[in-house]
Motif scaffolding. Structure first.
Motif, PDB file in Angstrom:
ATOM      1  N   SER A  25       6.278 -12.111  16.205  1.00  0.00           N
ATOM      2  CA  SER A  25       5.186 -12.842  16.866  1.00  0.00           C
ATOM      3  C   SER A  25       4.916 -12.277  18.269  1.00  0.00           C
ATOM      4  O   SER A  25       3.760 -12.170  18.686  1.00  0.00           O
ATOM      5  CB  SER A  25       5.504 -14.333  16.948  1.00  0.00           C
ATOM      6  OG  SER A  25       6.682 -14.550  17.696  1.00  0.00           O
ATOM      7  N   SER A  26       5.958 -11.897  18.972  1.00  0.00           N
ATOM      8  CA  SER A  26       5.793 -11.310  20.303  1.00  0.00           C
ATOM      9  C   SER A  26       5.120  -9.956  20.219  1.00  0.00           C
ATOM     10  O   SER A  26       4.253  -9.625  21.030  1.00  0.00           O
ATOM     11  CB  SER A  26       7.150 -11.169  20.997  1.00  0.00           C
ATOM     12  OG  SER A  26       7.735 -12.423  21.197  1.00  0.00           O
ATOM     13  N   PHE A  27       5.511  -9.169  19.228  1.00  0.00           N
ATOM     14  CA  PHE A  27       4.892  -7.861  19.044  1.00  0.00           C
ATOM     15  C   PHE A  27       3.406  -8.014  18.741  1.00  0.00           C
ATOM     16  O   PHE A  27       2.574  -7.320  19.336  1.00  0.00           O
ATOM     17  CB  PHE A  27       5.573  -7.078  17.920  1.00  0.00           C
ATOM     18  CG  PHE A  27       4.866  -5.791  17.602  1.00  0.00           C
ATOM     19  CD1 PHE A  27       5.015  -4.694  18.433  1.00  0.00           C
ATOM     20  CD2 PHE A  27       4.041  -5.682  16.490  1.00  0.00           C
ATOM     21  CE1 PHE A  27       4.341  -3.510  18.164  1.00  0.00           C
ATOM     22  CE2 PHE A  27       3.376  -4.514  16.207  1.00  0.00           C
ATOM     23  CZ  PHE A  27       3.523  -3.422  17.051  1.00  0.00           C
ATOM     24  N   LYS A  28       3.045  -8.934  17.860  1.00  0.00           N
ATOM     25  CA  LYS A  28       1.636  -9.146  17.518  1.00  0.00           C
ATOM     26  C   LYS A  28       0.836  -9.600  18.738  1.00  0.00           C
ATOM     27  O   LYS A  28      -0.295  -9.152  18.952  1.00  0.00           O
ATOM     28  CB  LYS A  28       1.507 -10.170  16.390  1.00  0.00           C
ATOM     29  CG  LYS A  28       1.921  -9.626  15.046  1.00  0.00           C
ATOM     30  CD  LYS A  28       1.784 -10.669  13.956  1.00  0.00           C
ATOM     31  CE  LYS A  28       2.213 -10.108  12.614  1.00  0.00           C
ATOM     32  NZ  LYS A  28       2.100 -11.101  11.545  1.00  0.00           N
ATOM     33  N   ARG A  29       1.420 -10.475  19.541  1.00  0.00           N
ATOM     34  CA  ARG A  29       0.750 -10.948  20.751  1.00  0.00           C
ATOM     35  C   ARG A  29       0.540  -9.791  21.729  1.00  0.00           C
ATOM     36  O   ARG A  29      -0.528  -9.639  22.320  1.00  0.00           O
ATOM     37  CB  ARG A  29       1.587 -12.043  21.406  1.00  0.00           C
ATOM     38  CG  ARG A  29       0.910 -12.708  22.558  1.00  0.00           C
ATOM     39  CD  ARG A  29       1.654 -13.919  23.115  1.00  0.00           C
ATOM     40  NE  ARG A  29       2.737 -14.377  22.268  1.00  0.00           N
ATOM     41  CZ  ARG A  29       3.994 -14.518  22.682  1.00  0.00           C
ATOM     42  NH1 ARG A  29       4.334 -14.262  23.915  1.00  0.00           N
ATOM     43  NH2 ARG A  29       4.925 -14.953  21.865  1.00  0.00           N
ATOM     44  N   TRP A  30       1.551  -8.939  21.886  1.00  0.00           N
ATOM     45  CA  TRP A  30       1.461  -7.785  22.776  1.00  0.00           C
ATOM     46  C   TRP A  30       0.387  -6.814  22.295  1.00  0.00           C
ATOM     47  O   TRP A  30      -0.442  -6.360  23.082  1.00  0.00           O
ATOM     48  CB  TRP A  30       2.831  -7.099  22.866  1.00  0.00           C
ATOM     49  CG  TRP A  30       2.799  -5.833  23.646  1.00  0.00           C
ATOM     50  CD1 TRP A  30       2.740  -5.712  25.008  1.00  0.00           C
ATOM     51  CD2 TRP A  30       2.834  -4.503  23.131  1.00  0.00           C
ATOM     52  NE1 TRP A  30       2.726  -4.390  25.363  1.00  0.00           N
ATOM     53  CE2 TRP A  30       2.785  -3.622  24.227  1.00  0.00           C
ATOM     54  CE3 TRP A  30       2.904  -3.973  21.846  1.00  0.00           C
ATOM     55  CZ2 TRP A  30       2.808  -2.236  24.074  1.00  0.00           C
ATOM     56  CZ3 TRP A  30       2.926  -2.595  21.689  1.00  0.00           C
ATOM     57  CH2 TRP A  30       2.879  -1.747  22.803  1.00  0.00           C
TER      58      TRP A  30
END
Length: 87
Positions: free
Chosen positions: A45-50
């Motif tokens: 989820s953090s990667f997608k947000r980034w």
């Protein structure tokens, strides 16, 4: 690559105002390699947000998209990092 260098690359990649070119200059890691590292090091989820933020045009991650008023990419924390090749 040491754990400390890896942590610093992730930190620089997460910062909106640090361009991929700065990471390449300091660590010799290309944009595509940074993306792979971020995919491995962050939660999904953090990667997608980034990635969404980097591709949205809000981020200043690419020098050609940067506001002309930003003339440097040195982080305020950069002095405290050992083995820094840019400072």
């Amino acid at each position: 690559m040491t754990a400390r260098e890896l942590d610093r690359i992730v930190e620089m990649a997460w910062e909106d105002k640090t361009p991929f070119e700065a990471i390449k200059n300091q660590f010799g890691v290309s944009e595509s390699e940074v993306i792979k590292l971020m995919r491995l090091e962050l939660k999904e989820s953090s990667f997608k947000r980034w990635r969404k933020r980097v591709n949205s045009g809000i981020s200043q991650k690419h020098l050609r998209k940067r506001n002309a008023a930003i003339s440097r990419f040195k982080s305020s924390r950069q002095k405290s990092i050992s083995n820094n090749k840019i400072s």
